[in-house]
Design an enzyme around this catalytic site. Structure first.
Site, mmCIF file in Angstrom:
data_model
loop_
_atom_site.group_PDB
_atom_site.id
_atom_site.type_symbol
_atom_site.label_atom_id
_atom_site.label_comp_id
_atom_site.label_asym_id
_atom_site.label_seq_id
_atom_site.Cartn_x
_atom_site.Cartn_y
_atom_site.Cartn_z
ATOM 1 N N ASP A 1 0.822 -1.197 0.000
ATOM 2 C CA ASP A 1 0.000 0.000 0.000
ATOM 3 C C ASP A 1 0.865 1.259 0.000
ATOM 4 O OD1 ASP A 1 -3.091 0.508 0.794
ATOM 5 O OD2 ASP A 1 -1.790 2.096 1.558
ATOM 6 N N THR B 1 -0.392 4.914 -4.832
ATOM 7 C CA THR B 1 0.840 4.617 -5.561
ATOM 8 C C THR B 1 0.793 5.312 -6.926
ATOM 9 O OG1 THR B 1 0.767 2.471 -4.485
ATOM 10 C CG2 THR B 1 2.368 2.735 -6.234
HETATM 11 N N1 LIG Z 1 -6.269 -7.486 -12.868
HETATM 12 C C1 LIG Z 1 -5.610 -6.410 -13.209
HETATM 13 N N2 LIG Z 1 -5.000 -6.309 -14.390
HETATM 14 C C2 LIG Z 1 -4.320 -5.196 -14.729
HETATM 15 N N3 LIG Z 1 -4.211 -4.122 -13.953
HETATM 16 C C3 LIG Z 1 -4.809 -4.138 -12.766
HETATM 17 C C4 LIG Z 1 -5.546 -5.272 -12.322
HETATM 18 N N4 LIG Z 1 -6.020 -5.004 -11.091
HETATM 19 C C5 LIG Z 1 -5.602 -3.756 -10.774
HETATM 20 N N5 LIG Z 1 -4.880 -3.227 -11.774
HETATM 21 C C6 LIG Z 1 -4.258 -1.899 -11.853
HETATM 22 O O1 LIG Z 1 -3.327 -1.739 -10.809
HETATM 23 C C7 LIG Z 1 -3.241 -0.374 -10.470
HETATM 24 C C8 LIG Z 1 -3.427 -0.197 -8.983
HETATM 25 O O2 LIG Z 1 -2.369 -0.784 -8.313
HETATM 26 P P1 LIG Z 1 -2.180 -0.584 -6.753
HETATM 27 O O3 LIG Z 1 -3.444 -0.896 -6.053
HETATM 28 O O4 LIG Z 1 -0.954 -1.325 -6.391
HETATM 29 O O5 LIG Z 1 -1.846 0.945 -6.633
HETATM 30 P P2 LIG Z 1 -2.757 2.175 -6.281
HETATM 31 O O6 LIG Z 1 -4.191 1.809 -6.304
HETATM 32 O O7 LIG Z 1 -2.319 3.271 -7.151
HETATM 33 O O8 LIG Z 1 -2.266 2.528 -4.830
HETATM 34 P P3 LIG Z 1 -2.693 1.909 -3.414
HETATM 35 O O9 LIG Z 1 -3.631 0.785 -3.647
HETATM 36 O O10 LIG Z 1 -1.398 1.490 -2.834
HETATM 37 O O11 LIG Z 1 -3.324 3.050 -2.707
HETATM 38 C C9 LIG Z 1 -4.353 0.335 -11.208
HETATM 39 O O12 LIG Z 1 -3.829 1.006 -12.308
HETATM 40 C C10 LIG Z 1 -5.249 -0.808 -11.633
HETATM 41 O O13 LIG Z 1 -5.970 -0.505 -12.784
#
Ligand SMILES: Nc1ncnc2c1ncn2[C@@H]1O[C@H](COP(=O)(O)OP(=O)(O)OP(=O)(O)O)[C@@H](O)[C@H]1O
Ligand SMILES: [Mg+2]
Length: 564
Positions: A68, A102
């Site tokens: 996170d 992120t």
């Molecule tokens: N199954 C999937 N296939 C491709 N991309 C995905 C999938 N699930 C989530 N994502 C992508 O991953 C990214 C989010 O990643 P992550 O949750 O690590 O980071 P964040 O949401 O930016 O930050 P945080 O959750 O740490 O607050 C988004 O761009 C989302 O669209």
């Protein structure tokens, strides 16, 4: 080194105190950009479901393993003021929408990296900032244009949003189960205010307990108090509970001064003890007289009083936390009284059921079927202690995104698809703007593309191939939902795969990243006072309003690192 300037007559004037350090112009800019970029680079590898985790060890040796963004930046102790501003980006994102931290930090870091390249080409920072501003406005416009409306009764879609947000957290197959709970809980707290919906997830109580599996995580319609029923003879279950909330000890007060009572014969001794007993008895009678069959006491309850309460069939819990008392008051409609003598029938709260249940090794008191239907709790279970914490963060993200969609029912496609669509629109827009700002707008578009790029990189895919495929797919009108399918290792229509995210998360990520990048770019002078032993942090932290060049660093916290 003190700073000197000269009056017209050549008289030197001392401007800054001894020990103040100062860096200006390009040097100040480069230092700030570099510090902020490092933060972006630090969290980059955690982006997406195939991103890695970070192990953080605090000064006491406690370990946190997380993916996170907000949690990582919260744990690491950054020193540099510009780096602190990046930490603020994550915090703002987390406070506003609860997910996408992120993303926001990575984009902000990339905006600064690209700005540095423009600075090398002698583009003035003001032009970069104005180009970025224009680009962000256009990006938000484009984003709103591609948002799809969700029917709030469309549970399937809400579930996909929740599952996507939890995709990167290490909770594995429990994701679906967590998503269902998140939807139920948010729906329970959501309410209509005027024309809009409000879902305050702060009303959802989260209790964590290790010892079982993630699948045993459950939602409780009510409040959970992490305490046990006081006395073995007390009832463990009370239906149609009448609840007294008391913030006073059910004990006989001991005098402050030490006094001596001389007792000459046994009858005196008995009378003395009887009096204490009677006082306690009277207290218990007050509870009973008011009609209560449950007592939550913020203070202590004497052994003897426990015995009387048990005899009266009252379920009692002592030393309940103030925050729990407040929750109980809100949930049951009871009033917290500060003096037992004042307890009346009107002060009592009510609940369908108050029951002690065994949770793992511990016993907890569940207050269910409360007067206020918006009081809900989630009991998070996981095998490992560390897992419980990450599961809580996952649940937080799930709850946040469901609440985001309930408050603003628009979603976009994840996996970098949205960023690629917006980048494409920005490129078209850039050519219309022209001039040097065009360069800044193009840089902005490229910065957004770091999201699909990083997702590909973290999935071990060939970045360049993926980006070529992404761009060519997005050239076609039906290619809008094409994103990086990190599991299949190729680009595909991710909307069909159910990878969707709230529009508000993407919008906020753009807003907070461009704000901080612009703020950092506008600084051309960093004046740092000599470091004191414990540098005071000004209220409000480093995220103050963007200042004009020269005034920016005034609001920065702490001092500069010595090498600054
Ligand atoms: N199954 C999937 N296939 C491709 N991309 C995905 C999938 N699930 C989530 N994502 C992508 O991953 C990214 C989010 O990643 P992550 O949750 O690590 O980071 P964040 O949401 O930016 O930050 P945080 O959750 O740490 O607050 C988004 O761009 C989302 O669209
Ligand atoms: Mg996320």
């Amino acid at each position: 080194m003190a700073y000197l300037t000269k009056t017209k007559s050549g008289q030197p004037v001392l401007l800054l105190k001894e020990g103040t350090s100062r860096s200006r112009g390009k040097e100040a800019q480069r230092n700030n950009i570099m510090a902020a970029r490092v933060i972006g680079e630090a969290v980059r590898s955690t982006l997406g479901p195939r991103g890695m985790d970070k192990m953080l060890i605090d000064s006491l040796g406690d370990i946190t393993i997380t993916n996170d963004g907000a949690a990582i930046l919260d744990e690491i102790d950054v020193e540099h003021p510009a780096a602190k501003m990046m930490v603020e980006v994550a915090k703002t994102q987390d406070d506003m929408v609860g997910d996408g931290t992120t993303t926001a930090v990575v984009v902000a870091g990339e905006l600064l990296k690209k700005a540095e390249e423009l600075l090398d080409e002698n583009v003035h920072p003001t032009l970069i900032v104005s180009g970025y501003r224009k680009a962000s406005q256009k990006a938000i416009e484009a984003l709103r244009g591609i948002g799809l409306t969700v029917d709030l009764d469309d549970r399937e879609t809400l579930k996909k949003v929740a599952v996507t947000s939890m995709g990167s957290k290490v909770i594995g197959s429990a994701r679906e189960h967590f998503a269902e709970i998140a939807i139920d809980a948010v729906k329970q707290v959501a309410e209509k205010r005027g024309d809009s919906m409000v879902a305050d997830i702060g009303n959802i109580q989260i209790i964590k307990k290790g010892g079982e599996s993630l699948q045993d995580t459950e939602m409780v319609k009510g409040i959970i108090i992490d305490k046990e029923v006081l006395h073995p003879n007390m009832p463990k279950r009370i239906e149609k509970a009448k609840i007294a909330l008391v913030n006073a000890p059910v004990e006989v007060e001991k005098t402050e001064a030490s006094a001596e009572v001389r007792i000459k014969d046994p009858s005196q001794m008995k009378a003395f003890l009887d009096q204490e007993t009677n006082m306690l008895k009277k207290m218990v009678e007050e509870v009973k007289k008011a009609g209560a069959n449950v007592l939550f006491c913020q203070k202590g309850i004497d052994d003897m009083a426990q015995h009387f309460l048990a005899k009266e069939g009252v379920l009692a819990v002592r030393r309940v936390k103030q925050s729990d008392m407040d929750k109980l008051s809100r949930a049951t409609g009871g009033k917290i009284v500060n003096d037992l003598d004042d307890l009346n029938a009107e002060d009592l709260g009510s609940a369908e059921l108050v029951e002690e249940k065994k949770v793992g090794e511990d016993r907890m008191v569940f207050v269910e079927g409360c007067e206020d239907p918006r009081s809900v709790s989630i009991l998070i279970r996981a095998g490992l202690e560390r897992m419980v914490d990450e599961a809580e963060r996952a649940m937080h993200d799930g709850l946040s995104v469901v609440a985001d969609v309930i408050e603003r029912n628009q979603v976009v496609t994840g996996g970098g698809a949205t960023e690629a669509t917006v980048a494409k629109e920005l490129r078209e827009y850039a050519t219309k703007v022209g001039g040097r700002e065009q360069l800044a707008i193009e840089s902005f578009a490229e910065s957004l593309e770091t999201i699909p790029k990083t997702l590909a990189e973290n999935a071990g895919l060939e970045q360049i191939d993926i980006m070529v495929q992404m761009r060519s797919a997005h050239e076609k009108p039906q290619g809008q939902h094409t994103g990086v399918d990190v599991f299949a290792g190729k680009v595909s229509n991710l909307r069909e795969e159910g990878v969707i995210e709230p529009l508000s998360v993407k919008e906020q990520a753009i807003k907070s990243s461009v704000e901080s990048a612009s703020m950092i770019l506008r600084i051309d002078d960093v004046i740092a006072s000599k470091k004191t032993e414990a540098p005071p942090t000004p209220p409000g932290g480093p995220g103050g309003p963007a200042g004009a060049p020269g005034e920016g660093p005034g609001g920065m916290p702490g001092g500069m690192p010595p090498e600054y």
